[in-house]
Design a protein around this motif. Structure first.
Motif, PDB file in Angstrom:
ATOM      1  N   GLY A  58       0.818  -1.209   0.000  1.00 41.41           N
ATOM      2  CA  GLY A  58       0.000   0.000   0.000  1.00 41.41           C
ATOM      3  C   GLY A  58       0.852   1.260   0.000  1.00 41.41           C
ATOM      4  O   GLY A  58       0.558   2.234  -0.709  1.00 41.41           O
ATOM      5  N   LYS A  59       1.920   1.265   0.796  1.00 40.74           N
ATOM      6  CA  LYS A  59       2.821   2.426   0.817  1.00 40.74           C
ATOM      7  C   LYS A  59       3.503   2.604  -0.534  1.00 40.74           C
ATOM      8  O   LYS A  59       3.673   3.731  -1.016  1.00 40.74           O
ATOM      9  N   TRP A  60       3.900   1.476  -1.136  1.00 44.43           N
ATOM     10  CA  TRP A  60       4.537   1.548  -2.448  1.00 44.43           C
ATOM     11  C   TRP A  60       3.571   2.097  -3.489  1.00 44.43           C
ATOM     12  O   TRP A  60       3.922   2.989  -4.273  1.00 44.43           O
ATOM     13  N   ALA A  61       2.340   1.573  -3.504  1.00 41.63           N
ATOM     14  CA  ALA A  61       1.348   2.019  -4.480  1.00 41.63           C
ATOM     15  C   ALA A  61       1.010   3.490  -4.290  1.00 41.63           C
ATOM     16  O   ALA A  61       0.840   4.234  -5.269  1.00 41.63           O
ATOM     17  N   LEU A  67       4.066  10.207  -6.976  1.00 43.73           N
ATOM     18  CA  LEU A  67       5.272  10.649  -7.676  1.00 43.73           C
ATOM     19  C   LEU A  67       5.181  10.564  -9.196  1.00 43.73           C
ATOM     20  O   LEU A  67       6.145  10.890  -9.890  1.00 43.73           O
ATOM     21  N   THR A  68       4.069  10.108  -9.713  1.00 41.77           N
ATOM     22  CA  THR A  68       3.906  10.012 -11.165  1.00 41.77           C
ATOM     23  C   THR A  68       2.704  10.846 -11.616  1.00 41.77           C
ATOM     24  O   THR A  68       1.766  11.070 -10.856  1.00 41.77           O
ATOM     25  N   SER A  69       2.756  11.268 -12.868  1.00 38.68           N
ATOM     26  CA  SER A  69       1.687  12.099 -13.395  1.00 38.68           C
ATOM     27  C   SER A  69       0.429  11.272 -13.616  1.00 38.68           C
ATOM     28  O   SER A  69       0.490  10.139 -14.113  1.00 38.68           O
ATOM     29  N   THR A  92      14.254   8.752  -7.566  1.00 46.42           N
ATOM     30  CA  THR A  92      15.360   7.798  -7.635  1.00 46.42           C
ATOM     31  C   THR A  92      15.130   6.575  -6.759  1.00 46.42           C
ATOM     32  O   THR A  92      15.292   5.436  -7.200  1.00 46.42           O
ATOM     33  N   ALA A  93      14.782   6.796  -5.499  1.00 50.24           N
ATOM     34  CA  ALA A  93      14.641   5.683  -4.559  1.00 50.24           C
ATOM     35  C   ALA A  93      13.571   4.692  -4.992  1.00 50.24           C
ATOM     36  O   ALA A  93      13.688   3.491  -4.737  1.00 50.24           O
ATOM     37  N   HIS A  94      12.534   5.176  -5.663  1.00 47.91           N
ATOM     38  CA  HIS A  94      11.438   4.304  -6.082  1.00 47.91           C
ATOM     39  C   HIS A  94      11.652   3.722  -7.468  1.00 47.91           C
ATOM     40  O   HIS A  94      10.991   2.757  -7.852  1.00 47.91           O
ATOM     41  N   ASP A 131      18.811   7.979   5.585  1.00 50.44           N
ATOM     42  CA  ASP A 131      19.359   7.798   4.251  1.00 50.44           C
ATOM     43  C   ASP A 131      18.217   7.635   3.253  1.00 50.44           C
ATOM     44  O   ASP A 131      17.366   6.764   3.416  1.00 50.44           O
ATOM     45  N   GLU A 132      18.199   8.460   2.214  1.00 49.89           N
ATOM     46  CA  GLU A 132      17.104   8.428   1.248  1.00 49.89           C
ATOM     47  C   GLU A 132      17.118   7.180   0.383  1.00 49.89           C
ATOM     48  O   GLU A 132      16.130   6.877  -0.289  1.00 49.89           O
ATOM     49  N   LEU A 133      18.250   6.456   0.348  1.00 49.23           N
ATOM     50  CA  LEU A 133      18.347   5.249  -0.464  1.00 49.23           C
ATOM     51  C   LEU A 133      18.458   4.003   0.403  1.00 49.23           C
ATOM     52  O   LEU A 133      19.125   3.037   0.047  1.00 49.23           O
TER      53      LEU A 133
END
Length: 209
Positions: A58-61, A67-69, A92-94, A131-133
């Protein structure tokens, strides 16, 4: 929560509007929630990830939608995050990994001559890390940890018999510990089952080469 919302609106002079009773479609947020749930169901079905990973999925979705148009006229081709914050988000991270993708992660406690790279499943970005990555990894033991040193599987590795055997062992190990067969029939019918717990920060390991 409703009382807090009324208090905030009154404090900042926000005009509140309410939907007609039993008409949830009038709330524009409901459409996003519906699409988010569809994305989670679709991803878990396609990746064959255990249902206990639903919260991470759910967090990923939600991140992908943020983050996308989207095809929403009011956004004018921009991402929802850019519309709110005014700056172009860093994806970047995603963009490096996909949900439940098989990856290598670093295991610093392994001693010579054993390999320090271990197979695991990518569950998302570790937002609680400085860390962002840094990423959340599902281990063969069915536990979740945070790792910065994470690598995609090289194509040449995927073609080897040893990797195929290791991947089968990984999937079987995860399924034995947190797979859907470990849930009760009642849980599966109602969908009322707990997600995997969040990874504790003391399981974070950075790069140690």
């Amino acid at each position: 929560i409703y009382k807090d919302g009324r208090r905030i609106c009154k404090e900042y002079h926000i005009n509140m509007r309410v939907t007609v009773p039993h008409s949830p479609w009038q709330n524009l947020a409901e459409a996003s929630v519906r699409e988010l749930k569809r994305s989670v169901r679709r991803k878990i079905r396609r990746t064959k990830a255990p249902r206990r990973t639903w919260a991470y999925c759910g967090k990923w979705a939600a991140a992908i939608r943020r983050l996308t148009s989207l095809a929403i006229p009011e956004l004018n081709g921009r991402t929802p995050m850019e519309r709110v914050e005014g700056t172009t988000p860093d994806i970047t991270a995603h963009a490096l990994f996909d949900f439940y993708e098989t990856v290598y992660y670093y295991t610093p406690v392994t001693s010579f001559p054993f390999e320090r790279k271990t197979l695991g499943k990518w569950l998302g970005v570790a937002y609680n890390s400085t860390d962002e990555l840094a990423y959340i990894i599902l281990t063969p033991l069915g536990t979740v940890i945070i790792r910065k040193s994470v690598w995609a599987i090289p194509e040449e590795d995927k073609k080897t018999d040893a990797f195929v055997a290791d991947l089968i062992e990984l999937d079987n190990s995860i399924q034995d510990r947190i797979g859907d067969q470990t849930l009760t029939k009642s849980n599966l019918q109602t969908g009322n089952f707990e997600s995997l717990p969040p990874p504790p920060m003391d399981l974070f390991e950075g790069d140690h080469d």
